[in-house]
Design a protein around this motif. Structure first.
Motif, PDB file in Angstrom:
ATOM      1  N   ALA A 227       0.737  -0.784   0.193  1.00  0.00           N
ATOM      2  CA  ALA A 227       0.199   0.412   0.272  1.00  0.00           C
ATOM      3  C   ALA A 227       0.811   1.267  -0.062  1.00  0.00           C
ATOM      4  CB  ALA A 227      -0.751  -0.217   0.885  1.00  0.00           C
ATOM      5  N   GLN A 228       0.341   1.888  -0.875  1.00  0.00           N
ATOM      6  CA  GLN A 228       0.878   3.331  -1.198  1.00  0.00           C
ATOM      7  C   GLN A 228       0.112   4.831  -0.446  1.00  0.00           C
ATOM      8  OE1 GLN A 228       2.344   4.894  -4.967  1.00  0.00           O
ATOM      9  NE2 GLN A 228       2.372   2.678  -5.329  1.00  0.00           N
ATOM     10  N   LEU A 229       0.358   5.643   0.417  1.00  0.00           N
ATOM     11  CA  LEU A 229      -0.923   6.455   1.355  1.00  0.00           C
ATOM     12  C   LEU A 229      -0.486   7.816   1.094  1.00  0.00           C
ATOM     13  CD1 LEU A 229      -2.506   5.867   3.980  1.00  0.00           C
ATOM     14  CD2 LEU A 229      -0.407   6.496   5.726  1.00  0.00           C
ATOM     15  N   VAL A 230      -1.785   7.687   0.716  1.00  0.00           N
ATOM     16  CA  VAL A 230      -2.044   9.170  -0.029  1.00  0.00           C
ATOM     17  C   VAL A 230      -2.951  10.133   1.225  1.00  0.00           C
ATOM     18  CG1 VAL A 230      -2.864  11.153  -1.450  1.00  0.00           C
ATOM     19  CG2 VAL A 230      -1.439   8.519  -2.253  1.00  0.00           C
ATOM     20  N   THR A 231      -2.859  11.338   1.613  1.00  0.00           N
ATOM     21  CA  THR A 231      -3.452  12.207   2.365  1.00  0.00           C
ATOM     22  C   THR A 231      -3.961  12.940   1.552  1.00  0.00           C
ATOM     23  OG1 THR A 231      -2.315  11.164   4.243  1.00  0.00           O
ATOM     24  CG2 THR A 231      -3.902  13.511   4.875  1.00  0.00           C
ATOM     25  N   LEU A 232      -5.838  13.195   1.826  1.00  0.00           N
ATOM     26  CA  LEU A 232      -6.650  14.196   1.673  1.00  0.00           C
ATOM     27  C   LEU A 232      -6.616  15.847   2.374  1.00  0.00           C
ATOM     28  CD1 LEU A 232      -7.751  13.038  -1.860  1.00  0.00           C
ATOM     29  CD2 LEU A 232      -5.745  14.329  -1.747  1.00  0.00           C
ATOM     30  N   GLU A 233      -6.799  16.712   2.358  1.00  0.00           N
ATOM     31  CA  GLU A 233      -7.097  17.607   3.484  1.00  0.00           C
ATOM     32  C   GLU A 233      -8.749  17.651   2.859  1.00  0.00           C
ATOM     33  OE1 GLU A 233      -7.289  19.910   6.643  1.00  0.00           O
ATOM     34  OE2 GLU A 233      -5.714  18.823   5.294  1.00  0.00           O
ATOM     35  N   ALA A 234      -9.330  16.467   3.456  1.00  0.00           N
ATOM     36  CA  ALA A 234     -10.239  16.578   3.444  1.00  0.00           C
ATOM     37  C   ALA A 234     -11.160  15.662   4.334  1.00  0.00           C
ATOM     38  CB  ALA A 234     -10.734  15.971   1.938  1.00  0.00           C
ATOM     39  N   GLY A 235     -12.316  15.289   4.788  1.00  0.00           N
ATOM     40  CA  GLY A 235     -13.180  14.059   5.769  1.00  0.00           C
ATOM     41  C   GLY A 235     -13.089  12.655   4.875  1.00  0.00           C
ATOM     42  N   HIS A 236     -14.240  11.998   5.348  1.00  0.00           N
ATOM     43  CA  HIS A 236     -14.213  10.972   5.291  1.00  0.00           C
ATOM     44  C   HIS A 236     -14.937  10.848   3.798  1.00  0.00           C
ATOM     45  CE1 HIS A 236     -15.449   6.627   5.250  1.00  0.00           C
ATOM     46  NE2 HIS A 236     -16.357   6.709   5.054  1.00  0.00           N
ATOM     47  N   TRP A 237     -15.785  11.969   3.383  1.00  0.00           N
ATOM     48  CA  TRP A 237     -15.946  12.067   1.742  1.00  0.00           C
ATOM     49  C   TRP A 237     -14.896  12.553   0.831  1.00  0.00           C
ATOM     50  CZ3 TRP A 237     -20.137  12.093   5.968  1.00  0.00           C
ATOM     51  CH2 TRP A 237     -20.858  10.968   5.877  1.00  0.00           C
ATOM     52  N   LEU A 238     -14.377  12.455   1.354  1.00  0.00           N
ATOM     53  CA  LEU A 238     -13.227  12.948   0.441  1.00  0.00           C
ATOM     54  C   LEU A 238     -12.813  13.379  -0.902  1.00  0.00           C
ATOM     55  CD1 LEU A 238      -9.696  10.405   0.717  1.00  0.00           C
ATOM     56  CD2 LEU A 238     -12.184   9.939   1.135  1.00  0.00           C
ATOM     57  N   HIS A 239     -13.680  12.151  -1.420  1.00  0.00           N
ATOM     58  CA  HIS A 239     -13.404  11.722  -3.180  1.00  0.00           C
ATOM     59  C   HIS A 239     -14.781  12.726  -3.682  1.00  0.00           C
ATOM     60  CE1 HIS A 239     -17.011   9.815  -1.603  1.00  0.00           C
ATOM     61  NE2 HIS A 239     -17.578   9.912  -2.604  1.00  0.00           N
ATOM     62  N   ALA A 240     -15.460  14.027  -3.111  1.00  0.00           N
ATOM     63  CA  ALA A 240     -16.709  14.999  -3.051  1.00  0.00           C
ATOM     64  C   ALA A 240     -15.922  16.174  -2.319  1.00  0.00           C
ATOM     65  CB  ALA A 240     -18.068  14.420  -2.264  1.00  0.00           C
ATOM     66  N   GLU A 241     -15.027  15.539  -1.817  1.00  0.00           N
ATOM     67  CA  GLU A 241     -14.784  17.625  -1.213  1.00  0.00           C
ATOM     68  C   GLU A 241     -13.314  18.144  -1.614  1.00  0.00           C
ATOM     69  OE1 GLU A 241     -13.857  17.282   3.367  1.00  0.00           O
ATOM     70  OE2 GLU A 241     -15.191  16.201   2.885  1.00  0.00           O
ATOM     71  N   GLN A 242     -12.923  17.401  -2.029  1.00  0.00           N
ATOM     72  CA  GLN A 242     -11.970  17.133  -3.118  1.00  0.00           C
ATOM     73  C   GLN A 242     -11.555  16.546  -4.160  1.00  0.00           C
ATOM     74  OE1 GLN A 242      -8.806  19.460  -2.495  1.00  0.00           O
ATOM     75  NE2 GLN A 242      -8.673  19.342  -0.318  1.00  0.00           N
ATOM     76  N   PRO A 243     -12.806  16.726  -5.335  1.00  0.00           N
ATOM     77  CA  PRO A 243     -12.784  15.854  -7.044  1.00  0.00           C
ATOM     78  C   PRO A 243     -11.668  15.699  -7.396  1.00  0.00           C
ATOM     79  CG  PRO A 243     -14.209  17.570  -6.526  1.00  0.00           C
ATOM     80  CD  PRO A 243     -13.316  17.767  -5.460  1.00  0.00           C
ATOM     81  N   GLU A 244     -10.710  17.031  -7.817  1.00  0.00           N
ATOM     82  CA  GLU A 244     -10.216  17.074  -8.716  1.00  0.00           C
ATOM     83  C   GLU A 244      -8.707  16.639  -8.125  1.00  0.00           C
ATOM     84  OE1 GLU A 244      -9.412  21.345  -9.480  1.00  0.00           O
ATOM     85  OE2 GLU A 244     -11.035  21.552 -10.789  1.00  0.00           O
ATOM     86  N   ALA A 245      -7.910  16.508  -6.483  1.00  0.00           N
ATOM     87  CA  ALA A 245      -6.964  15.739  -6.096  1.00  0.00           C
ATOM     88  C   ALA A 245      -7.763  13.987  -5.859  1.00  0.00           C
ATOM     89  CB  ALA A 245      -6.857  16.637  -4.852  1.00  0.00           C
ATOM     90  N   PHE A 246      -7.978  13.961  -6.157  1.00  0.00           N
ATOM     91  CA  PHE A 246      -8.536  12.784  -6.011  1.00  0.00           C
ATOM     92  C   PHE A 246      -8.786  11.877  -7.143  1.00  0.00           C
ATOM     93  CE2 PHE A 246     -11.627   8.666  -6.111  1.00  0.00           C
ATOM     94  CZ  PHE A 246     -10.913   8.369  -4.894  1.00  0.00           C
ATOM     95  N   GLN A 247      -9.101  12.986  -8.014  1.00  0.00           N
ATOM     96  CA  GLN A 247      -8.946  11.891  -9.469  1.00  0.00           C
ATOM     97  C   GLN A 247      -7.133  11.793  -9.864  1.00  0.00           C
ATOM     98  OE1 GLN A 247     -11.283  12.477 -13.679  1.00  0.00           O
ATOM     99  NE2 GLN A 247     -12.468  12.416 -11.665  1.00  0.00           N
ATOM    100  N   ALA A 248      -7.103  12.774  -9.662  1.00  0.00           N
ATOM    101  CA  ALA A 248      -5.332  12.785  -9.899  1.00  0.00           C
ATOM    102  C   ALA A 248      -4.518  11.765  -9.354  1.00  0.00           C
ATOM    103  CB  ALA A 248      -4.872  14.442  -9.616  1.00  0.00           C
ATOM    104  N   ALA A 249      -5.104  11.372  -8.408  1.00  0.00           N
ATOM    105  CA  ALA A 249      -4.313  10.745  -7.148  1.00  0.00           C
ATOM    106  C   ALA A 249      -4.605   9.013  -7.848  1.00  0.00           C
ATOM    107  CB  ALA A 249      -4.705   9.961  -6.251  1.00  0.00           C
TER     108      ALA A 249
END
Length: 259
Positions: A227-249
């Motif tokens: 596992a590689q770990l990526v942490t986004l500045e978001a809560g549990h619904w991170l794909h909705a809160e940070q959609p661009e960063a989530f999709q890029a990752a």
């Protein structure tokens, strides 16, 4: 016996197919904006798990049962090998499938969940859903007012409201609430499977979420050693809160796996 799941299926390109699995009380519909992006380069299939979205209702919410449904869907759609992405409860379904059938999973993306049993519950959310069910409201504004008595967070209420449909003269839930509540202990539990999944894995967690804490990382790496770990500045619904960063990752990870 496997349930025939409803799917959103589209896109084409040279990349391996991507299969997306939503979380508890979510659906494939919640992922439409992400699907449009990923479909530019590959086939993308988002599933509605049993008792969710447009899929049938059935007893049993164990991770082996739900992973079996997804595996049967892959077989039905002729997908021999895929990238597999799951959020929250869907992440545990994905981990279970990857552990039991690693030959079908080219890579695994787990969004804000760890392979552990959780102690916290959804009592307030279930109370809100049952209150709406009992009141038989006529419109979404009434629904929101009823839920607000149990769930103060407007973003959570809006998420839950994606499960509303119009019944006979009143708003109703399309989820299999009876089946979900009856087997909620299984949902809170660990994913199934004995072996570790040693294929390429990306774990994306939210910095403001308690679902993947540092204390859980040793257990996570026992089950998902690559596992590689990526942490986004978001809560549990991170794909909705940070959609661009989530999709890029996700795009970066799949690109490296396919290189």
């Amino acid at each position: 016996m496997a349930i025939e799941l409803h799917t959103l299926d589209g896109g084409q390109g040279e990349g391996l197919p991507l299969v997306v699995i939503h979380g508890l009380l979510g659906s494939a519909d919640n992922w439409r904006s992400h699907l449009r992006g990923w479909q530019q380069g590959r086939r993308v299939v988002a599933v509605d798990l049993r008792n969710h979205g447009r899929s049938p209702h059935a007893a049993g919410m164990g991770y082996g049962e739900m992973a079996g449904d997804v595996l049967a869907t892959l077989d039905r759609l002729g997908i021999e090998r895929c990238h597999l992405l799951g959020h929250s409860m869907g992440g545990k379904v994905a981990i279970t499938l990857a552990r039991r059938h690693p030959e079908r999973v080219a890579s695994l993306v787990v969004a804000d969940i760890a392979p552990v049993a959780y102690g916290h519950g959804h009592d307030a959310i279930f109370a809100a859903l049952r209150a709406v069910e009992a009141a038989a409201p006529e419109n979404r504004r009434e629904v929101d007012g009823i839920m607000a008595e149990h769930v103060p967070e407007r973003a959570v209420r809006l998420f839950l409201a994606t499960n509303l449909v119009r019944g006979e003269g009143a708003m109703a839930w399309r989820v299999g609430l009876d089946e979900i509540e009856a087997d909620y202990e299984a949902i809170r539990g660990e994913p199934e499977g004995e072996a570790s999944f040693v294929g390429p894995t990306l774990v994306i967690r939210g910095s403001r979420s308690s679902y993947v804490t540092d204390a859980m990382l040793p257990t996570l790496r026992e089950v998902l050693p690559e596992a590689q770990l990526v942490t986004l500045e978001a809560g549990h619904w991170l794909h909705a809160e940070q959609p661009e960063a989530f999709q890029a990752a996700v795009n970066d990870f799949m690109g490296r796996v396919e290189a």
